[in-house]
Design a protein around this motif. Structure first.
Motif, PDB file in Angstrom:
ATOM      1  N   ILE A 207       0.826  -1.212   0.000  1.00 61.93           N
ATOM      2  CA  ILE A 207       0.000   0.000   0.000  1.00 61.93           C
ATOM      3  C   ILE A 207       0.859   1.259   0.000  1.00 61.93           C
ATOM      4  CG2 ILE A 207      -1.639   1.358   1.360  1.00 61.93           C
ATOM      5  CD1 ILE A 207      -2.950  -1.270   2.191  1.00 61.93           C
ATOM      6  N   LEU A 208       1.875   1.314   0.842  1.00 63.33           N
ATOM      7  CA  LEU A 208       2.704   2.521   0.906  1.00 63.33           C
ATOM      8  C   LEU A 208       3.477   2.736  -0.384  1.00 63.33           C
ATOM      9  CD1 LEU A 208       4.077   2.500   4.566  1.00 63.33           C
ATOM     10  CD2 LEU A 208       2.040   3.604   3.649  1.00 63.33           C
ATOM     11  N   SER A 209       3.931   1.655  -1.028  1.00 60.87           N
ATOM     12  CA  SER A 209       4.635   1.812  -2.308  1.00 60.87           C
ATOM     13  C   SER A 209       3.699   2.338  -3.389  1.00 60.87           C
ATOM     14  CB  SER A 209       5.245   0.477  -2.750  1.00 60.87           C
ATOM     15  OG  SER A 209       6.339   0.129  -1.928  1.00 60.87           O
ATOM     16  N   VAL A 210       2.483   1.803  -3.438  1.00 61.59           N
ATOM     17  CA  VAL A 210       1.504   2.302  -4.420  1.00 61.59           C
ATOM     18  C   VAL A 210       1.253   3.786  -4.197  1.00 61.59           C
ATOM     19  CG1 VAL A 210      -0.908   2.150  -5.162  1.00 61.59           C
ATOM     20  CG2 VAL A 210       0.423   0.068  -4.803  1.00 61.59           C
ATOM     21  N   ARG A 211       1.131   4.183  -2.950  1.00 61.56           N
ATOM     22  CA  ARG A 211       0.821   5.584  -2.658  1.00 61.56           C
ATOM     23  C   ARG A 211       1.990   6.512  -2.927  1.00 61.56           C
ATOM     24  NH1 ARG A 211      -1.573   7.208   2.931  1.00 61.56           N
ATOM     25  NH2 ARG A 211      -1.261   9.209   1.847  1.00 61.56           N
ATOM     26  N   PHE A 212       3.178   6.171  -2.403  1.00 62.88           N
ATOM     27  CA  PHE A 212       4.265   7.142  -2.349  1.00 62.88           C
ATOM     28  C   PHE A 212       5.352   6.916  -3.400  1.00 62.88           C
ATOM     29  CE2 PHE A 212       2.630   7.073   2.086  1.00 62.88           C
ATOM     30  CZ  PHE A 212       2.136   8.378   2.112  1.00 62.88           C
ATOM     31  N   ARG A 213       5.238   5.843  -4.197  1.00 60.82           N
ATOM     32  CA  ARG A 213       6.244   5.616  -5.226  1.00 60.82           C
ATOM     33  C   ARG A 213       5.670   5.775  -6.625  1.00 60.82           C
ATOM     34  NH1 ARG A 213       9.384   0.314  -2.638  1.00 60.82           N
ATOM     35  NH2 ARG A 213      10.989   1.497  -1.540  1.00 60.82           N
ATOM     36  N   ASN A 214       4.484   6.338  -6.717  1.00 63.02           N
ATOM     37  CA  ASN A 214       3.857   6.597  -8.013  1.00 63.02           C
ATOM     38  C   ASN A 214       3.413   8.053  -8.065  1.00 63.02           C
ATOM     39  OD1 ASN A 214       3.645   3.821  -9.409  1.00 63.02           O
ATOM     40  ND2 ASN A 214       2.838   3.427  -7.356  1.00 63.02           N
TER      41      ASN A 214
ATOM     42  N   PHE B 205       1.528   9.724  -9.896  1.00 64.22           N
ATOM     43  CA  PHE B 205       0.141  10.081 -10.209  1.00 64.22           C
ATOM     44  C   PHE B 205      -0.840   9.665  -9.124  1.00 64.22           C
ATOM     45  CE2 PHE B 205       0.538   5.753 -11.669  1.00 64.22           C
ATOM     46  CZ  PHE B 205      -0.694   5.182 -11.408  1.00 64.22           C
ATOM     47  N   VAL B 206      -0.413   8.877  -8.122  1.00 67.47           N
ATOM     48  CA  VAL B 206      -1.354   8.384  -7.113  1.00 67.47           C
ATOM     49  C   VAL B 206      -1.461   9.333  -5.928  1.00 67.47           C
ATOM     50  CG1 VAL B 206      -1.871   6.524  -5.484  1.00 67.47           C
ATOM     51  CG2 VAL B 206      -1.044   5.982  -7.784  1.00 67.47           C
ATOM     52  N   GLU B 207      -0.354   9.658  -5.280  1.00 69.52           N
ATOM     53  CA  GLU B 207      -0.414  10.429  -4.051  1.00 69.52           C
ATOM     54  C   GLU B 207      -1.123  11.779  -4.216  1.00 69.52           C
ATOM     55  OE1 GLU B 207      -0.007  11.602  -0.088  1.00 69.52           O
ATOM     56  OE2 GLU B 207      -0.225   9.703  -1.151  1.00 69.52           O
ATOM     57  N   PRO B 208      -0.936  12.535  -5.333  1.00 68.86           N
ATOM     58  CA  PRO B 208      -1.667  13.802  -5.477  1.00 68.86           C
ATOM     59  C   PRO B 208      -3.185  13.644  -5.501  1.00 68.86           C
ATOM     60  CG  PRO B 208       0.183  13.724  -6.996  1.00 68.86           C
ATOM     61  CD  PRO B 208       0.048  12.346  -6.425  1.00 68.86           C
ATOM     62  N   LEU B 209      -3.674  12.436  -5.781  1.00 66.07           N
ATOM     63  CA  LEU B 209      -5.118  12.205  -5.818  1.00 66.07           C
ATOM     64  C   LEU B 209      -5.683  11.761  -4.473  1.00 66.07           C
ATOM     65  CD1 LEU B 209      -5.396  10.227  -9.190  1.00 66.07           C
ATOM     66  CD2 LEU B 209      -5.711  12.687  -8.817  1.00 66.07           C
ATOM     67  N   MET B 210      -4.815  11.416  -3.525  1.00 73.21           N
ATOM     68  CA  MET B 210      -5.263  10.818  -2.264  1.00 73.21           C
ATOM     69  C   MET B 210      -5.598  11.907  -1.252  1.00 73.21           C
ATOM     70  SD  MET B 210      -5.344   7.515  -2.588  1.00 73.21           S
ATOM     71  CE  MET B 210      -5.136   6.782  -0.979  1.00 73.21           C
ATOM     72  N   ASN B 211      -6.729  12.562  -1.464  1.00 75.77           N
ATOM     73  CA  ASN B 211      -7.184  13.611  -0.563  1.00 75.77           C
ATOM     74  C   ASN B 211      -8.655  13.892  -0.843  1.00 75.77           C
ATOM     75  OD1 ASN B 211      -7.281  15.690  -2.765  1.00 75.77           O
ATOM     76  ND2 ASN B 211      -5.064  15.320  -2.751  1.00 75.77           N
ATOM     77  N   ASN B 212      -9.240  14.789  -0.043  1.00 71.84           N
ATOM     78  CA  ASN B 212     -10.677  15.054  -0.156  1.00 71.84           C
ATOM     79  C   ASN B 212     -11.071  15.865  -1.378  1.00 71.84           C
ATOM     80  OD1 ASN B 212      -9.620  17.494   0.709  1.00 71.84           O
ATOM     81  ND2 ASN B 212     -10.541  17.394   2.752  1.00 71.84           N
TER      82      ASN B 212
ATOM     83  N   CYS C  55     -19.353  10.295 -16.391  1.00 70.81           N
ATOM     84  CA  CYS C  55     -18.576   9.049 -16.419  1.00 70.81           C
ATOM     85  C   CYS C  55     -18.739   8.285 -15.102  1.00 70.81           C
ATOM     86  CB  CYS C  55     -17.095   9.358 -16.621  1.00 70.81           C
ATOM     87  SG  CYS C  55     -16.718  10.157 -18.200  1.00 70.81           S
ATOM     88  N   PRO C  56     -18.705   6.960 -15.166  1.00 68.09           N
ATOM     89  CA  PRO C  56     -18.634   6.180 -13.923  1.00 68.09           C
ATOM     90  C   PRO C  56     -17.376   6.557 -13.137  1.00 68.09           C
ATOM     91  CG  PRO C  56     -19.089   4.764 -15.805  1.00 68.09           C
ATOM     92  CD  PRO C  56     -18.747   6.100 -16.358  1.00 68.09           C
ATOM     93  N   ARG C  57     -17.429   6.359 -11.861  1.00 66.14           N
ATOM     94  CA  ARG C  57     -16.301   6.738 -11.021  1.00 66.14           C
ATOM     95  C   ARG C  57     -15.087   5.848 -11.280  1.00 66.14           C
ATOM     96  NH1 ARG C  57     -18.905   7.927  -5.017  1.00 66.14           N
ATOM     97  NH2 ARG C  57     -19.805   9.965  -5.556  1.00 66.14           N
ATOM     98  N   ASN C  58     -13.932   6.482 -11.266  1.00 66.89           N
ATOM     99  CA  ASN C  58     -12.683   5.718 -11.251  1.00 66.89           C
ATOM    100  C   ASN C  58     -12.502   5.126  -9.857  1.00 66.89           C
ATOM    101  OD1 ASN C  58     -11.501   8.452 -13.078  1.00 66.89           O
ATOM    102  ND2 ASN C  58     -11.726   6.425 -13.968  1.00 66.89           N
ATOM    103  N   GLU C  59     -11.853   3.975  -9.805  1.00 66.20           N
ATOM    104  CA  GLU C  59     -11.572   3.344  -8.526  1.00 66.20           C
ATOM    105  C   GLU C  59     -10.171   2.745  -8.542  1.00 66.20           C
ATOM    106  OE1 GLU C  59     -15.510   1.604  -6.476  1.00 66.20           O
ATOM    107  OE2 GLU C  59     -14.871   0.520  -8.245  1.00 66.20           O
ATOM    108  N   LEU C  60      -9.495   2.879  -7.422  1.00 68.32           N
ATOM    109  CA  LEU C  60      -8.259   2.150  -7.181  1.00 68.32           C
ATOM    110  C   LEU C  60      -8.602   1.033  -6.200  1.00 68.32           C
ATOM    111  CD1 LEU C  60      -5.200   1.670  -7.333  1.00 68.32           C
ATOM    112  CD2 LEU C  60      -4.920   3.401  -5.539  1.00 68.32           C
ATOM    113  N   VAL C  61      -8.422  -0.208  -6.640  1.00 73.38           N
ATOM    114  CA  VAL C  61      -8.813  -1.365  -5.837  1.00 73.38           C
ATOM    115  C   VAL C  61      -7.562  -2.164  -5.480  1.00 73.38           C
ATOM    116  CG1 VAL C  61     -10.240  -3.440  -5.723  1.00 73.38           C
ATOM    117  CG2 VAL C  61     -11.037  -1.452  -7.022  1.00 73.38           C
TER     118      VAL C  61
END
Length: 549
Positions: A245-252, A254-261, A417-423
């Motif tokens: 989980i931490l690698s997906v969040r902090f080593r990509n 395009f991911v971390e900038p999206l992880m907020n409200n 559009c349908p919602r994007n999801e990270l699963v």
């Protein structure tokens, strides 16, 4: 398995990667040298791993198969001594014979366990019967440990020309009920600790039933051991996807900038089980789903999904996140209990529930859906939906991060559009994938949704991926505490959930258990609540290849 016959370097073994339709491949297992821990303290001196509760289900199904994996892959040194401890009377040979079928049945890694590996492992196993309250019995264990440690080290020294100082390192794994912890920990402190190496205690949950009992247990253990000697096990932290989980969040990028409200609409962390208590109803009555999996496993996953970037201290970052959690709103809680359905009995029909506990069992939830709200700048306003249930229609554990809708009226007028999801799916069939919107292939310009898919079995089928307990046992031996639960973290988790438990278990509680049939999706009320929580069920079937297998 490869470890029994390979040299000291990396090993390979034929394995079946993924589904039956996939071809066999050579499983590559990196060596301790390649992984950088071949010279660490636990591999240089004498080493004993003592398992208290050695005759229990947890030890048989998880701990011993994990140790077998570590031994067979040569991650543990040749001189390691393994000692099972329990109340029941039996000889070491009887214990080995009783343990052997479970080891042969278990698959320590993707490689098939072979009888040669199991036999070699069992030769390192001994058994001691003792009373956990008896210091005299533990004195006998101390004498036994010294004898087998010295013999194992001398044997390994002759074989491998060991020249390192013979430090005594000891790990004690408490796979016993928490009411045994203090007595056993005190007896070990008085009799079995080594003064020439490290002493570590691994504690298996539950760590208390509420904040008060957790504080009592913590205070008792602190009188005996320092925090750096205590390793509180939560095996979810050892799962491959949770480790990622931490690698997906902090080593990509395009991911971390999206992880907020600003971008996330809602997050759901779910653990569905298609089986019931299966003879564990007596135990489960005393704990229920919130204590069993929510306050620990699923909350730990939530911290990894939501924490701020750690500044060298993962446990401090998790604690900071937990301190920002608001009180749980009872209006956002649904609790339920399965009844008979689909040819399965209901929870209250479990024969292991004692007559004296029948009233408590009637109030015991086998299903819970609740909302965690985090009061910080990153997540304020985003609901984190926690769902855990037994007797449901499927077994699945996953994190589903749902992003807000995208609209492009200048390009696609009138289209939403349908919602994007990270699963991130923990089980079954580990996978991480993102649901993306795209044009239907061909001449049509219609919208369709597909997955950018990382299926572990397809992508990494021939990569050694240890079971969770093997990974965490190795981390404890290496002295790495990041993957274990800290005291402050544990107590804060109980601060969050104890008020909820007190309300649910109080006789004046107006939150009734909703009955749902075994094999169903759980209480309808839980699904009806999702739109108000800004969470939408995914549109269309998921095409994820792992899920089809």
């Amino acid at each position: 398995m490869a470890g029994a016959t390979a040299a000291k370097g990396a090993s390979t073994a034929t394995c079946n990667a993924g589904s039956e339709s996939e071809k066999s491949c050579q499983l590559y297992v990196p060596s301790a040298h390649e992984l950088g821990f071949d010279q660490e303290a636990f591999r240089q001196g004498k080493l004993s791993i003592v398992i208290l509760g050695a005759t229990g289900d947890l030890a048989r199904k998880e701990i011993f198969p994990a140790l077998l994996d570590l031994v067979a892959q040569r991650f543990l040194p040749e001189q390691v001594v393994l000692v099972g401890v329990g109340r029941s009377k039996r000889t070491s040979e009887e214990f080995r014979q009783q343990l052997k079928p479970a080891l042969l049945e278990a698959c320590p890694s993707q490689a098939n366990a072979c009888e040669g590996d199991v036999n070699a492992f069992l030769q390192k196993m001994s058994y001691c019967s003792l009373d956990y309250k008896s210091q005299e019995d533990f004195k006998g264990l101390q004498q036994f440990l010294e004898e087998v440690e010295d013999a194992a080290f001398q044997s390994a020294r002759k074989a491998d020309s060991l020249e390192q100082p013979a430090l005594r390192n000891r790990v004690f794994y408490f796979a016993v009920p928490p009411f045994v912890f203090e007595d056993a920990a005190s007896a070990i402190k008085e009799t079995c600790l080594t003064d020439s190496g490290f002493n570590r205690i691994i504690l298996e949950k539950p760590f208390g039933r509420d904040l008060h009992t957790a504080e009592e247990l913590s205070t008792a253990l602190k009188r005996l051991y320092t925090e750096d000697q205590l390793y509180r096990m939560d095996h979810f932290l050892g799962y491959e996807v949770c480790q990622n989980i931490l690698s997906v969040r902090f080593r990509n990028a395009f991911v971390e900038p999206l992880m907020n409200n600003r971008h996330v609409a809602a997050v759901r962390i779910s653990l569905k089980e298609d089986f019931g208590t299966q003879g564990r109803g007596g135990y489960f009555t005393k704990y229920g789903n919130i204590r069993d999996v929510v306050q620990n496993h699923l909350l730990q996953v939530l911290t990894l999904v939501a924490l701020e970037r750690p500044d060298g201290d993962l446990r401090a970052a998790k604690l900071e996140l937990l301190r920002a959690v608001r009180d749980i709103n009872m209006d956002e809680v649904v609790v339920g209990q399965y009844v008979a359905g689909n040819d399965h009995p209901g929870f209250l029909e479990d024969d292991s529930i004692a007559e004296r506990d029948e009233e408590a069992a009637k109030r015991c939830p086998t299903f819970v859906q609740l909302v965690i709200r985090i009061d910080n700048d990153r997540w304020r306003g985003v609901p984190f939906i926690i769902l855990a249930g037994k007797g449901l229609e499927e077994s699945r554990c996953e994190v589903r991060i749902q992003f807000k809708e995208t609209r492009s009226p200048d390009i696609f007028p009138g289209e939403t559009c349908p919602r994007n999801e990270l699963v991130m799916r923990v089980s079954p069939h580990e996978a991480i994938y993102m649901r993306m919107n795209m044009k239907t292939p061909g001449l049509s310009g219609d919208l369709t949704q597909s997955e950018l898919d990382l299926c572990y079995n397809s992508q990494y089928g021939c990569t050694y991926r240890p079971r969770a307990y093997a990974r965490l046992l190795l981390e404890a031996l290496r002295g790495h505490q990041d993957q274990f639960v800290g005291e402050d973290e544990l107590l804060r988790a109980w601060e969050i959930f104890t008020p909820l438990l007190e309300k649910l278990e109080g006789h004046a509680c107006d939150k009734k258990l909703v009955k749902y049939p075994f094999g169903s999706q759980g209480p309808q009320q839980a699904r009806d609540m999702l739109p108000s929580l800004n969470f939408l069920e995914p549109e269309g079937p998921e095409g994820n290849a792992c899920w089809k297998n």
